[in-house]
Every structure is written in structure tokens, then in C-alpha cells.
Write an enzyme that holds these catalytic residues in place. Structure first.
Site, PDB file in Angstrom:
ATOM      1  CE  LYS A 183      -3.813  -2.517   2.016  1.00  0.00           C
ATOM      2  NZ  LYS A 183      -4.475  -3.030   3.200  1.00  0.00           N
TER       3      LYS A 183
ATOM      4  CD  GLN B 162      -3.472  -4.797   6.247  1.00  0.00           C
ATOM      5  OE1 GLN B 162      -3.382  -3.840   5.500  1.00  0.00           O
ATOM      6  NE2 GLN B 162      -3.999  -5.934   5.854  1.00  0.00           N
TER       7      GLN B 162
ATOM      8  CG  ASP C 276     -10.005  -1.039   4.043  1.00  0.00           C
ATOM      9  OD1 ASP C 276      -9.565  -1.357   2.923  1.00  0.00           O
ATOM     10  OD2 ASP C 276      -9.393  -1.246   5.100  1.00  0.00           O
TER      11      ASP C 276
END
Length: 279
Positions: free
Chosen positions: A52, A96, A119
């Protein structure tokens, strides 16, 4: 021969488009910023976070890394999220997953401001998707839609079957295909006659979490097969939920593993970050 849907190539196209957009925004004096929080040092999570960061660097997005120890409390993590929610210079927040067992994952997802939920996991984002309103969409299903569209595979009017009903892939995938006017069936572990249902599919999306479970006997001749799974087999080679060698001769189009859906997830995360910066 099936058309091989190249996720590496398509994700690169998306990243290049975003890079241009970000450069234009910088000229207008706007810098987009993503904050990534990782609790503990799970090896797979560390790889994902690294990917990322690399993608942010390539596109020109500033990334802030919060790498906090395994023993960080839920309250401490919520405090970091709260600070980032209030920081106008941060456009996207990503925690995460998975988080350590002593932290409630749902509480963490819900704490992120929906306007920074790149997300697409917040209940407000999921709700917006289900009623056709604007909001962030979970990156993997959004990536699958881009793979289909950019490979000139028609969704409208097609029989679409999704295997798997997770909140991150299966359910939003079904809703996105519906939004594109597909006729959608979602299958799961209790589905009767799974093979028969799958064999009706013009577009089969497999997110079942079992290595090479779907072979040619599940696939209609000429169908498009999208494999969301990723595993390591007994020889430590990467494979998906689809038995590629068996299905590829039957399918009209297929995604490989690796190099299919995987790269798209990060490309769509970057897309969501840019969208967050524009709002």
C-alpha cells in the site's frame, strides 16, 4: 482458449490514471493523504502494508504509517483513529486487518469516519451501496467490476453467480453486479446443488476460501470466471479457489492467480483515497 484477464495490466492503467489526477490536484495545492494503522507485526499484514505504501508513493499520495505494538489497547487504537478523523489533512484511514484478539474489530471499523473509510467497511458505506447512494465500496469487489468492464465483458442482463457471502467480498460483490444490471445469485456453504447453480452462470465470481475447489464441472462453457481466492498449495505455489488448469479450457475468460484480482484491490484502494481527497 480463454481470454486471460490481466489484473496487473488493468491495475497499472488505473494507477497511471490516478497518478495524473493526483499531479493535477497538487498543482491546485491539494495533497492527498492516507493514514495506515498496523497493530503488531503479522508477516502477511506487513507485506500488504508495504504494498500500500509503494502504491501511494507511485501515485503521489502521502502515506502516514502508524505501526503500533501487538499489546496496544483498544482504547489506544480508538484514540489514534479519533485524532485522524479530526485531522483535515488526512483523507483516508485504514486499519490493517486482522487486529489482535483483544481488540474488537467491529468497534474499530465503526470508529472510522465514513468520509475517510477508504476500505468501504463502515456500516454507512455498506448501507449506501445497498440503496444505491454514493459512498466508498469495498476494494476487492470494486476491482472485480473494473476487471470486467475494462475487459469488455458485458454484465447487464447476464446471469451472475457469486460463491461466498462475506461482508468484505461476497455481499458487496452481489450488490455491485446488481447495480450493473446483472441477475445475481449468491451461493454459500448451505447452497443445495451448488454445481447446478454455478453452471447457469455467465459470470462466476469465486470467493470461497478453499484452494482449487471449483473445477470445470462447475463451469458453463464460455463463462467468465473471476477467482478472488489466494492460497499457497502443498508445493508453496500461489493458487486460487479455482482449479485453473481444469477451468481455463472451458471458460470464455478467466483471471489467473497471482496477477488477477489481487493487484486490483490496491488499485481500487488508491482510487478510494483520491475520491476521499476530492470530497
Amino acid at each position: 482458449m480463454a481470454q486471460i484477464i490481466d489484473g496487473k495490466l488493468i491495475s497499472q492503467q488505473i494507477k497511471d490514471e490516478l497518478k495524473e489526477k493526483v499531479a493535477e490536484l497538487k498543482e491546485e495545492g491539494k495533497e492527498i493523504c492516507l493514514a495506515v494503522i498496523q497493530v503488531g507485526n503479522d508477516p502477511a499484514s506487513t507485506v500488504y502494508v508495504g504494498n500500500k505504501k509503494k502504491a501511494c508513493e507511485y501515485i503521489g499520495i502521502k502515506s502516514l504509517a502508524y505501526e503500533v505494538p501487538e499489546e496496544t489497547t483498544e482504547a489506544e487504537l480508538l484514540d489514534i483513529i479519533d485524532k485522524l478523523n479530526k485531522d483535515d489533512n488526512v483523507h483516508g484511514i485504514l486499519v490493517q486487518l486482522p487486529v489482535p484478539k483483544h481488540i474488537n474489530e467491529e468497534k474499530i471499523i465503526n470508529a472510522i469516519s465514513p468520509s475517510k473509510d477508504v476500505d468501504g467497511f463502515h456500516p454507512a458505506s455498506v448501507g449506501a451501496l445497498s440503496i444505491g447512494q454514493k459512498g466508498f465500496v469495498s476494494c476487492t469487489p470494486a476491482g472485480v467490476i473494473q476487471l470486467l468492464k475494462r475487459s469488455n465483458i458485458e454484465i447487464s442482463g447476464k446471469e451472475c453467480v457469486v460463491i461466498g457471502r462475506s461482508n468484505i467480498v461476497g455481499k458487496p460483490m452481489g450488490m455491485l453486479l446488481l447495480r450493473e444490471n446483472g441477475t445475481v445469485t449468491i451461493c454459500h456453504s448451505r447452497t443445495k446443488d451448488l454445481k447446478e447453480v454455478c453452471k447457469r452462470a455467465d459470470i462466476l465470481v469465486v470467493a470461497i476460501g478453499k484452494p482449487r475447489m471449483i473445477d470445470a464441472s462447475y463451469v458453463k462453457e464460455g463463462a467468465t470466471v473471476i477467482d478472488v481466492g489466494i492460497h499457497r498449495d502443498e508445493n508453496n505455489k500461489l493458487c486460487g479457489d479455482v482449479d485453473y488448469a481444469s477451468v481455463e479450457p472451458v471458460a470464455g475468460a478467466i483471471t489467473p492467480v497471482p496477477g488477477g484480482v489481487g493487484p486490483m484491490t490496491i488499485a481500487m484502494l488508491m482510487n478510494n483515497c483520491v475520491e476521499a481527497g476530492l470530497n
